[in-house]
Design a protein around this motif. Structure first.
Motif, short mmCIF file in Angstrom:
data_model
loop_
_atom_site.label_atom_id
_atom_site.label_comp_id
_atom_site.label_asym_id
_atom_site.label_seq_id
_atom_site.Cartn_x
_atom_site.Cartn_y
_atom_site.Cartn_z
N PHE A 1 0.87 -1.18 0.00
CA PHE A 1 0.00 0.00 0.00
C PHE A 1 0.90 1.22 0.00
N VAL A 2 0.80 2.04 -1.03
CA VAL A 2 1.46 3.35 -1.01
C VAL A 2 0.34 4.33 -0.71
N THR B 1 0.47 10.01 0.94
CA THR B 1 0.36 11.17 1.82
C THR B 1 1.68 11.42 2.53
N LEU B 2 1.98 12.70 2.73
CA LEU B 2 3.17 13.07 3.48
C LEU B 2 2.89 13.14 4.98
N LEU B 3 1.62 13.14 5.33
CA LEU B 3 1.23 13.21 6.74
C LEU B 3 1.57 11.91 7.44
N ASN B 4 1.87 12.01 8.71
CA ASN B 4 2.09 10.83 9.52
C ASN B 4 0.73 10.33 9.99
N LEU B 5 0.14 9.45 9.20
CA LEU B 5 -1.18 8.94 9.53
C LEU B 5 -1.07 7.88 10.61
N ILE C 1 3.38 1.93 3.16
CA ILE C 1 4.32 3.05 3.08
C ILE C 1 3.50 4.31 2.83
N ASN C 2 3.82 5.38 3.54
CA ASN C 2 3.06 6.62 3.35
C ASN C 2 3.32 7.26 2.00
N TYR C 3 4.57 7.30 1.58
CA TYR C 3 4.93 8.08 0.39
C TYR C 3 6.22 7.53 -0.21
N LEU C 4 6.32 7.57 -1.53
CA LEU C 4 7.56 7.21 -2.21
C LEU C 4 7.92 8.32 -3.19
#
Length: 150
Positions: A29-30, A33-37, A49-52
């Motif tokens: 799962f990408v 988002t740059l936010l720390n969810l 992973i939040n963001y690549l």
């Protein structure tokens, strides 16, 4: 690949986590988002992973058999250039995404379904679709005709 405006991005994330929990293969799962969810509860075969960055995203797309994503123009172009097989879930209310997904579905390139209707069973349709096929483009530039103005 999760994307789109909130709350639709999160709604898709929740839907996919629920629907894909019985899938036996590996899933990345990408979150887009740059936010720390908040951390999510996930099966062992899921990696989140939040963001690549662009190069990293290209690498994981190339390693993937199938991409589940929104049917935005830039996503479609990226997957076309990389020659990938895709399943699209247009962002609700984004009519251009619905339009593009419908065209690719009609041409038997990539199936799609609405976010609300998506179930893991829909992925069985992938075998009926070609995916984006890489084609070698040959091009010969005729400088004489180019500068002649014809």
């Amino acid at each position: 690949m999760l994307s789109g405006p909130e709350p639709q991005r999160t709604l898709l994330e929740v839907k996919l986590l629920l629907e894909l929990k019985s899938y036996k293969g590996n899933i990345l799962f990408v979150r887009g988002t740059l936010l720390n969810l908040a951390k999510i509860t996930k099966p062992a075969n899921f990696k989140v992973i939040n963001y690549l960055l662009s190069e990293e995203l290209e690498e994981v797309i190339n390693q993937s058999k199938v991409i589940l994503a929104r049917s935005g123009y830039s996503t479609i172009m990226d997957l076309a250039v990389l020659g990938k097989k895709a399943f699209f879930i247009p962002t609700p209310g984004q009519f251009e995404q619905e339009y593009l997904a419908n065209i690719l579905n009609q041409k038997l390139i990539a199936p799609f379904v609405t976010q609300e209707e998506f179930t893991i069973e829909h992925l069985k349709r992938l075998d009926e679709f070609s995916g984006f096929q890489l084609q070698k483009i040959t091009f010969k530039l005729d400088f004489f005709k180019l500068f002649e103005g014809k």
